[in-house]
Design a protein around this motif. Structure first.
Motif, PDB file in Angstrom:
ATOM      1  N   PHE A  26     -11.654   3.506  -8.452  1.00 62.64           N
ATOM      2  CA  PHE A  26     -11.922   3.127  -9.831  1.00 62.64           C
ATOM      3  C   PHE A  26     -12.328   1.656  -9.913  1.00 62.64           C
ATOM      4  N   ALA A  27     -11.590   0.788  -9.220  1.00 56.43           N
ATOM      5  CA  ALA A  27     -11.903  -0.648  -9.226  1.00 56.43           C
ATOM      6  C   ALA A  27     -13.280  -0.896  -8.613  1.00 56.43           C
ATOM      7  N   GLY A  28     -13.615  -0.163  -7.562  1.00 54.51           N
ATOM      8  CA  GLY A  28     -14.938  -0.295  -6.949  1.00 54.51           C
ATOM      9  C   GLY A  28     -16.050   0.078  -7.908  1.00 54.51           C
ATOM     10  N   GLN A  29     -15.819   1.116  -8.704  1.00 55.72           N
ATOM     11  CA  GLN A  29     -16.807   1.509  -9.714  1.00 55.72           C
ATOM     12  C   GLN A  29     -16.947   0.438 -10.787  1.00 55.72           C
ATOM     13  N   LYS A  30     -15.821  -0.160 -11.190  1.00 55.23           N
ATOM     14  CA  LYS A  30     -15.866  -1.226 -12.205  1.00 55.23           C
ATOM     15  C   LYS A  30     -16.677  -2.426 -11.711  1.00 55.23           C
ATOM     16  N   LEU A  31     -16.580  -2.721 -10.415  1.00 55.77           N
ATOM     17  CA  LEU A  31     -17.336  -3.840  -9.848  1.00 55.77           C
ATOM     18  C   LEU A  31     -18.734  -3.420  -9.411  1.00 55.77           C
ATOM     19  N   GLU A  32     -19.047  -2.139  -9.620  1.00 57.74           N
ATOM     20  CA  GLU A  32     -20.352  -1.579  -9.266  1.00 57.74           C
ATOM     21  C   GLU A  32     -20.676  -1.767  -7.788  1.00 57.74           C
ATOM     22  N   LEU A  33     -19.673  -1.513  -6.940  1.00 54.04           N
ATOM     23  CA  LEU A  33     -19.891  -1.581  -5.495  1.00 54.04           C
ATOM     24  C   LEU A  33     -20.635  -0.334  -5.042  1.00 54.04           C
ATOM     25  N   ALA A  34     -21.365  -0.470  -3.963  1.00 53.77           N
ATOM     26  CA  ALA A  34     -22.073   0.676  -3.392  1.00 53.77           C
ATOM     27  C   ALA A  34     -21.066   1.744  -2.975  1.00 53.77           C
ATOM     28  N   GLU A  35     -21.467   3.003  -3.101  1.00 54.90           N
ATOM     29  CA  GLU A  35     -20.593   4.126  -2.757  1.00 54.90           C
ATOM     30  C   GLU A  35     -20.088   4.074  -1.315  1.00 54.90           C
ATOM     31  N   ASP A  36     -20.880   3.510  -0.411  1.00 55.21           N
ATOM     32  CA  ASP A  36     -20.482   3.491   0.999  1.00 55.21           C
ATOM     33  C   ASP A  36     -19.751   2.213   1.413  1.00 55.21           C
ATOM     34  N   THR A  37     -19.328   1.406   0.426  1.00 54.71           N
ATOM     35  CA  THR A  37     -18.558   0.205   0.735  1.00 54.71           C
ATOM     36  C   THR A  37     -17.289   0.608   1.477  1.00 54.71           C
ATOM     37  N   GLU A  38     -16.952  -0.171   2.511  1.00 59.29           N
ATOM     38  CA  GLU A  38     -15.799   0.142   3.350  1.00 59.29           C
ATOM     39  C   GLU A  38     -14.702  -0.910   3.212  1.00 59.29           C
ATOM     40  N   MET A  39     -13.453  -0.442   3.373  1.00 58.78           N
ATOM     41  CA  MET A  39     -12.305  -1.338   3.425  1.00 58.78           C
ATOM     42  C   MET A  39     -11.139  -0.573   4.038  1.00 58.78           C
ATOM     43  N   SER A  40     -10.095  -1.308   4.384  1.00 60.69           N
ATOM     44  CA  SER A  40      -8.899  -0.633   4.876  1.00 60.69           C
ATOM     45  C   SER A  40      -7.667  -1.140   4.142  1.00 60.69           C
ATOM     46  N   VAL A  41      -6.652  -0.268   4.100  1.00 54.73           N
ATOM     47  CA  VAL A  41      -5.340  -0.597   3.564  1.00 54.73           C
ATOM     48  C   VAL A  41      -4.325  -0.195   4.621  1.00 54.73           C
ATOM     49  N   THR A  42      -3.492  -1.149   5.032  1.00 50.08           N
ATOM     50  CA  THR A  42      -2.444  -0.865   6.009  1.00 50.08           C
ATOM     51  C   THR A  42      -1.098  -1.102   5.355  1.00 50.08           C
ATOM     52  N   PHE A  43      -0.271  -0.059   5.336  1.00 55.44           N
ATOM     53  CA  PHE A  43       1.082  -0.173   4.801  1.00 55.44           C
ATOM     54  C   PHE A  43       2.000  -0.659   5.911  1.00 55.44           C
ATOM     55  N   VAL A  44       2.750  -1.717   5.613  1.00 55.42           N
ATOM     56  CA  VAL A  44       3.642  -2.334   6.598  1.00 55.42           C
ATOM     57  C   VAL A  44       5.010  -2.575   5.959  1.00 55.42           C
ATOM     58  N   THR A  45       5.968  -2.931   6.789  1.00 59.50           N
ATOM     59  CA  THR A  45       7.308  -3.271   6.308  1.00 59.50           C
ATOM     60  C   THR A  45       7.346  -4.715   5.815  1.00 59.50           C
ATOM     61  N   ASN A  46       8.422  -5.065   5.125  1.00 61.10           N
ATOM     62  CA  ASN A  46       8.614  -6.455   4.716  1.00 61.10           C
ATOM     63  C   ASN A  46       8.612  -7.384   5.928  1.00 61.10           C
ATOM     64  N   GLU A  47       9.265  -6.966   6.987  1.00 60.66           N
ATOM     65  CA  GLU A  47       9.327  -7.810   8.184  1.00 60.66           C
ATOM     66  C   GLU A  47       7.935  -8.037   8.767  1.00 60.66           C
ATOM     67  N   ARG A  48       7.135  -6.993   8.823  1.00 60.74           N
ATOM     68  CA  ARG A  48       5.783  -7.123   9.387  1.00 60.74           C
ATOM     69  C   ARG A  48       4.901  -8.012   8.503  1.00 60.74           C
ATOM     70  N   ILE A  49       4.989  -7.859   7.192  1.00 60.60           N
ATOM     71  CA  ILE A  49       4.145  -8.690   6.323  1.00 60.60           C
ATOM     72  C   ILE A  49       4.616 -10.140   6.369  1.00 60.60           C
ATOM     73  N   ARG A  50       5.913 -10.336   6.564  1.00 62.10           N
ATOM     74  CA  ARG A  50       6.430 -11.693   6.743  1.00 62.10           C
ATOM     75  C   ARG A  50       5.833 -12.313   8.002  1.00 62.10           C
ATOM     76  N   GLN A  51       5.759 -11.536   9.074  1.00 64.63           N
ATOM     77  CA  GLN A  51       5.161 -12.025  10.327  1.00 64.63           C
ATOM     78  C   GLN A  51       3.684 -12.372  10.140  1.00 64.63           C
ATOM     79  N   ILE A  52       2.963 -11.519   9.422  1.00 68.06           N
ATOM     80  CA  ILE A  52       1.540 -11.771   9.163  1.00 68.06           C
ATOM     81  C   ILE A  52       1.385 -13.050   8.340  1.00 68.06           C
TER      82      ILE A  52
END
Length: 158
Positions: A26-52
């Motif tokens: 939905f957000a991609g459509q609002k920004l009028e991004l191309a349909e083939d735009t790519e991205m990733s989402v990685t779910f991590v623990t609090n400890e891992r995001i703290r390390q990052i």
């Protein structure tokens, strides 16, 4: 959009993954991004995001989301500014790392649903991947209203 979801925690329910995909689409459509735009989402623990955070931001704490935008300038590489279009290559906007533990904590702190907080976290990180920021007031007045509009129109109102 082509959204790659990686669950390092191995515990994210399918309904939450679907919400993430839907709100980002939905957000991609609002920004009028191309349909083939790519991205990733990685779910991590609090400890891992703290390390990052420690490694990349020199901050020793867990946050809800960290955005790594791909901000390549094609012209610096000797390519035309619209080389993705010219060569039919999808544009990769970057990667989000998300702690659902932190999002759950924040939902409780702010007194709204986990779904609202998850949507907020995703849209916030997504806007960062697309060049929006909130460090300076002149940028914040663009990013935050857009973020709220996307969430409201998607149906994740406060």
């Amino acid at each position: 959009m082509d959204i790659q979801i990686i669950d390092e925690t191995k515990i994210v329910p399918e309904a939450q993954i679907k919400l993430v995909e839907d709100v980002l689409e939905f957000a991609g459509q609002k920004l009028e991004l191309a349909e083939d735009t790519e991205m990733s989402v990685t779910f991590v623990t609090n400890e891992r995001i703290r390390q990052i955070n420690q490694e990349y931001r020199d901050t020793d704490r867990a946050t809800d989301v960290i955005s790594f935008a791909i901000e390549e300038d094609p012209e610096e590489e000797g390519l035309p500014a619209n080389f993705e279009e010219l060569f039919d290559i999808p544009k990769n906007i970057g990667d989000l790392f998300v702690s659902l533990e932190k999002a759950a904590e924040q939902a409780e702190t702010y007194g709204h649903s986990f779904e609202r907080e998850l949507g907020y976290t995703m849209v916030h990180g997504f806007l960062h991947l697309n060049g929006y920021d909130h460090i300076h007031t002149k940028d914040e007045v663009k990013m935050i209203p857009l973020q709220e509009t996307i969430l409201d129109e998607f149906g994740l109102k406060r």
